[in-house]
Each structure stands twice: as structure tokens, then as C-alpha cells.
Design an enzyme around this catalytic site. Structure first.
Site, PDB file in Angstrom:
ATOM      1  N   PHE A 145      -1.785  -0.431  -1.415  1.00  0.00           N
ATOM      2  CA  PHE A 145      -0.540  -1.179  -1.651  1.00  0.00           C
ATOM      3  C   PHE A 145       0.352  -1.002  -0.434  1.00  0.00           C
ATOM      4  O   PHE A 145       0.688   0.118  -0.059  1.00  0.00           O
ATOM      5  CB  PHE A 145       0.192  -0.707  -2.904  1.00  0.00           C
ATOM      6  CG  PHE A 145       1.460  -1.501  -3.138  1.00  0.00           C
ATOM      7  CD1 PHE A 145       1.398  -2.774  -3.698  1.00  0.00           C
ATOM      8  CD2 PHE A 145       2.690  -1.006  -2.752  1.00  0.00           C
ATOM      9  CE1 PHE A 145       2.549  -3.528  -3.870  1.00  0.00           C
ATOM     10  CE2 PHE A 145       3.848  -1.758  -2.924  1.00  0.00           C
ATOM     11  CZ  PHE A 145       3.778  -3.022  -3.485  1.00  0.00           C
ATOM     12  N   ASP A 232       0.322   4.294   6.358  1.00  0.00           N
ATOM     13  CA  ASP A 232       1.450   3.930   5.500  1.00  0.00           C
ATOM     14  C   ASP A 232       1.803   5.174   4.694  1.00  0.00           C
ATOM     15  O   ASP A 232       1.114   5.529   3.745  1.00  0.00           O
ATOM     16  CB  ASP A 232       1.034   2.763   4.589  1.00  0.00           C
ATOM     17  CG  ASP A 232       2.117   2.387   3.577  1.00  0.00           C
ATOM     18  OD1 ASP A 232       3.054   3.185   3.363  1.00  0.00           O
ATOM     19  OD2 ASP A 232       2.002   1.303   2.985  1.00  0.00           O
ATOM     20  N   LYS A 261      11.070   4.862   1.153  1.00  0.00           N
ATOM     21  CA  LYS A 261      11.294   5.583  -0.100  1.00  0.00           C
ATOM     22  C   LYS A 261      12.173   6.839   0.040  1.00  0.00           C
ATOM     23  O   LYS A 261      13.376   6.719   0.106  1.00  0.00           O
ATOM     24  CB  LYS A 261       9.954   5.896  -0.770  1.00  0.00           C
ATOM     25  CG  LYS A 261       9.285   4.623  -1.316  1.00  0.00           C
ATOM     26  CD  LYS A 261       8.330   4.857  -2.459  1.00  0.00           C
ATOM     27  CE  LYS A 261       8.012   3.569  -3.199  1.00  0.00           C
ATOM     28  NZ  LYS A 261       6.845   2.836  -2.700  1.00  0.00           N
TER      29      LYS A 261
HETATM   30  C1  LIG Z   1       6.573   1.424  -2.214  1.00  0.00           C
HETATM   31  C2  LIG Z   1       5.535   1.223  -1.178  1.00  0.00           C
HETATM   32  C3  LIG Z   1       5.611   0.163  -0.260  1.00  0.00           C
HETATM   33  C4  LIG Z   1       6.682  -0.892  -0.310  1.00  0.00           C
HETATM   34  O1  LIG Z   1       7.960  -0.359  -0.123  1.00  0.00           O
HETATM   35  P1  LIG Z   1       9.239  -1.233  -0.542  1.00  0.00           P
HETATM   36  O2  LIG Z   1      10.405  -0.406  -0.074  1.00  0.00           O
HETATM   37  O3  LIG Z   1       9.183  -1.417  -2.013  1.00  0.00           O
HETATM   38  O4  LIG Z   1       9.144  -2.517   0.188  1.00  0.00           O
HETATM   39  C5  LIG Z   1       4.628   0.084   0.714  1.00  0.00           C
HETATM   40  N1  LIG Z   1       3.636   0.988   0.788  1.00  0.00           N
HETATM   41  C6  LIG Z   1       3.541   2.020  -0.067  1.00  0.00           C
HETATM   42  C7  LIG Z   1       2.437   3.006   0.077  1.00  0.00           C
HETATM   43  C8  LIG Z   1       4.484   2.167  -1.092  1.00  0.00           C
HETATM   44  O5  LIG Z   1       4.359   3.164  -1.975  1.00  0.00           O
END
Ligand SMILES: *Cc1c(COP(=O)(O)O)cnc(C)c1O
Length: 404
Positions: A145, A232, A261
Site C-alpha cells: 500500500f 516506503d 504518519k
Molecule cells: C498510510 C500509508 C500511506 C499513505 O499515507 P497518506 O498520508 O494517507 O497519504 C502510504 N504508504 C504506507 C505504507 C502507509 O501506511
């Protein structure tokens, strides 16, 4: 804002939400009115154990006092100015982050998905600048994701569910390999590949940690083929998994890392960090953001990261996380407990995850359901064994009641 400031009842606030908002979330049936530490309080002053932590955001605790003070101070000076003048919070935060994770340079964004857009854009431009116009393909993992904007959504290896369905065609240039399967990645490398992008622990995909051999193998593959390794760490970063960044746990360093986050203590901020070599790809006009690097967000992040580092909340995540996972394994109907640090999922054999989530909310514990039999918990990293015990007791009661 409190309910008493709004001249509305709780039912009216919910009705307004349902009438005027485009709803893509399944809401808990209460209004979050106030938050403190590991607790969220509803409109009646009832406290809930916050084990979803604003989705892994409130790592230094809800409304950490240092973060609150930093925001208040900054608001008194400048709220927004764009990136033409130098600003103090940007500079201090840049140094703090680059030194903490041994990177050379940072670029600020406003969210996780935007940080991933910057990471993808930088990798592509590096490829095109150095190797030619076709060198832009990126291999990512199935069940990953990476976000909801087009680049990050296209990078997300979930092609046949609600994330991508209805939004196709995706941005070209992405292919998907099997997570934790090095050969699967090797097979997809072509002359046009420029990068490999993964989460060290897949978060939304079910809390699946990478094996050390897999990440080391990806690093070697990238070095051998001249590819960039992109991590990521939007969910895994800033102490969540028991080290400041998850890559430090694995001793595998990416070429670019994305974060968001927990970084901002609740303020919307994201960023990428990289080395001087790759950072030189972006120059005046090639990328930008109106709010990226906003002084209030940067001041909050500076305080938040200061707290995470000074109090060694990564160390707490490691210690408490281990205890929590051991205790979770004693629950009835458990198939598997997965995770690292305080990024934790419990998969059950029979009981339904959404029903567990609802039952837990009724008993004042907040979790999230991922998939049909798995719940995820990402509490603030300041959580104690005692609070974990309280969560376990609630989950035990809920699961037992659902088995009958
Ligand atoms: C939450 C998340 C995203 C997206 O972040 P947003 O601030 O909601 O755009 C991307 N990659 C990972 C691994 C995430 O947990």
C-alpha cells in the site's frame, strides 16, 4: 472544538456528517472530542484506549505536550509563507532528521501519498537523466500500500479490489512481484527498470514483515543492476517497529526513504530523504508544493521527533511490543500474531475481524480490522504493559463472546 461550543447535540453532529460529507470510512459510533496520551475521549467524557493511534500517527502520545507547545508557539509567529524565504523550523527539522537516519537531504510534502509521489518522481527523473527516456519502470510488491493519488495508487500492488477498481487506467511503468520472494523481483527486472519500491513491513497488506534475506537480496540486486532501492516507511518509520526506521533493524539502507504518519505528531506532513547523489536530480522548478515545509507542521515534527528520539520510544516499542505480542498469542481462536515493535496484527481462525472491532469499541478499546479475520493495533509508543493488559482483557472477552 467541543460539542458545547457548537450548539448542537451529538445526534445532530452525526446527522450533519452523514448528510454533507462524502463518506468513505466506516465510523466508530462516537464523536472524538478530546485526546490525551493513550486515550481518546468521546462527547460524554468516556475514555477509549487508543490502539489505532490515528492510524500509527500519535506515536509520542495524543497531544504530546511538547508538540502542542511547539504548534502554539509557531502559530504566534508565522502560520504559512511558502518556500521563498528561509524558515527556522524547516532548517532545524532537516538537520534533526538527516542526522537521525544518516541521510544527506530531505524534501518536505504534506502526506504519505505525496511523499511517495516525490520518491517515484525522483527515481524516474534520475533514470531518464542518466540512462535515457525509457528507464522509468518501477517494481513494487503485491499487497503493498503506497497511497491514494495516481502515482502511489498505481505503485500499490492491489489491482483487483476497491483501491484501483473504477480508477483505471493506472499510471504506466509499474509491475508487481511477490513480497518476500527475491526471484519474483529478479524476473521482472528489464533494461527499463530504474527502481524497486517496498515497505519493510507491509502495513495495510496485513502486517507482513520482510525477511532479512529478502531485503538484503533486494539491496544486492539493486546494486548489481544499477537500480534505486526505495523504502516506503510511512507506517514503519519513527520508532514504530523498535528502531528509529525499520531499515536500521534490517541493516539494509535504501537510496530514498518516504515518511509521514508519526513524523508530525498529528500535523499533516510527509517527506523523502535521500543521499546527495540522488538529491541532485531535483533542481529549481522540477518539483514543489505550496504547503510542503509549512512552518507549523515542521515545528510540530521537530518537537515530535525530538520526543521520539530523546525518550527512546523506539526502545519502548521494542520492549512493550514483544510483551504485547506474547500476550496476544494467548487469546482464544488465534491463528497467528504478526508484527514488529508496536506494529501488530492478530489473525483469528473463525471469528470475524469487523465484529471484534465493534465489540472492542463497545468496551472502549479502539482497533482496526484488515481483511476478514485480522485486526491491527498501532498504539502510541508510550503505551505501558498495564494498558496492554487492559486491551488483552477486553479482546479476550470480545473473542470469547463471539465464539459462542
Ligand atoms: C498510510 C500509508 C500511506 C499513505 O499515507 P497518506 O498520508 O494517507 O497519504 C502510504 N504508504 C504506507 C505504507 C502507509 O501506511
Amino acid at each position: 472544538m467541543k460539542l458545547s461550543d457548537s450548539n448542537k447535540t451529538s445526534a445532530e453532529i452525526k446527522a450533519l456528517t452523514n448528510k454533507y460529507m462524502i463518506e468513505t470510512y466506516e465510523r466508530y459510533d462516537f464523536i472524538a472530542e478530546r485526546a490525551e496520551g493513550v486515550y481518546l475521549y468521546d462527547e460524554n467524557g468516556e475514555g477509549y484506549l487508543d490502539f489505532y493511534g490515528g492510524v500509527a500517527v500519535n506515536s509520542a502520545g495524543n497531544r504530546n505536550p511538547k508538540v502542542v507547545a511547539a504548534i502554539k508557539n509557531q502559530v504566534d509567529d508565522i502560520i504559512h509563507t511558502f518556500n521563498y524565504p528561509y524558515t527556522i523550523p524547516q532548517a532545524l527539522l532537516a538537520e534533526r532528521i538527516c542526522q537521525a537516519i544518516d541521510m544527506d537531504k530531505i524534501f518536505y510534502q504534506n502526506s504519505g501519498t505525496e511523499a511517495n509521489e516525490a520518491m517515484i518522481k525522483l527515481a524516474r527523473k534520475y533514470g531518464v537523466d542518466h540512462y535515457g527516456p525509457n528507464r522509468y519502470e518501477i517494481i513494487t510488491a503485491f499487497d503493498s500500500f503506497h497511497g491514494r493519488t495516481y502515482g502511489a495508487m498505481s505503485a500499490t500492488g492491489q489491482t483487483d479490489n476497491v483501491i484501483q477498481m473504477g480508477f483505471k487506467p493506472m499510471v504506466p511503468g509499474f509491475s508487481y512481484a511477490k513480497f518476500n520472494d527475491l526471484d519474483s523481483f529478479k524476473e521482472l527486472v528489464t533494461d527499463n527498470t530504474i527502481a524497486i519500491m517496498v515497505e519493510p513491513i507491509q502495513g495495510e497488506g496485513g502486517v507482513i514483515p520482510a525477511t532479512p534475506e529478502f531485503l538484503k537480496g533486494l539491496r544486492d540486486l539493486c546494486d548489481e543492476k544499477g537500480l534505486l532501492l526505495l523504502f516506503d516507511e510511512i507506517q514503519t518509520g519513527w520508532g514504530r517497529t523498535g528502531s528509529v526506521m525499520a531499515f536500521q533493524n534490517y541493516d539494509v539502507k535504501p537510496d530514498i526513504i518516504s515518511m509521514a504518519k508519526a513524523m508530525g505528531g498529528g500535523m499533516p506532513i510527509g517527506a523523502i530523504c535521500t543521499t546527495d547523489k540522488y538529491a541532485a536530480t531535483f533542481s529549481a522548478g522540477t518539483h514543489g508544493s505550496t504547503y510542503g515545509g509549512n512552518p507549523v507542521a515542521c515545528a510540530a515534527a521537530y518537537a515530535q521527533i525530538g520526543e521520539l528520539l530523546e525518550r527512546d520510544l523506539a526502545g519502548n516499542a521494542k520492549q512493550i511490543g514483544q510483551y504485547f505480542m506474547e500476550q496476544l498469542a494467548t487469546l482464544p481462536d488465534v491463528k497467528e500474531v504478526r508484527g514488529k515493535g508496536l506494529l501488530v496484527a492478530v489473525e483469528f481462525n473463525e471469528v470475524n475481524a469487523v465484529e471484534i472491532k465493534r465489540g472492542a469499541v463497545a468496551q472502549k478499546l479502539l482497533t482496526t480490522a484488515i481483511g476478514s479475520h485480522t485486526i491491527r493495533m498501532v498504539p502510541p509508543l508510550i503505551v505501558t504493559e498495564k494498558e496492554c493488559d487492559m486491551a488483552i482483557n477486553i479482546l479476550r472477552q470480545v473473542v470469547e463472546s463471539l465464539i459462542k
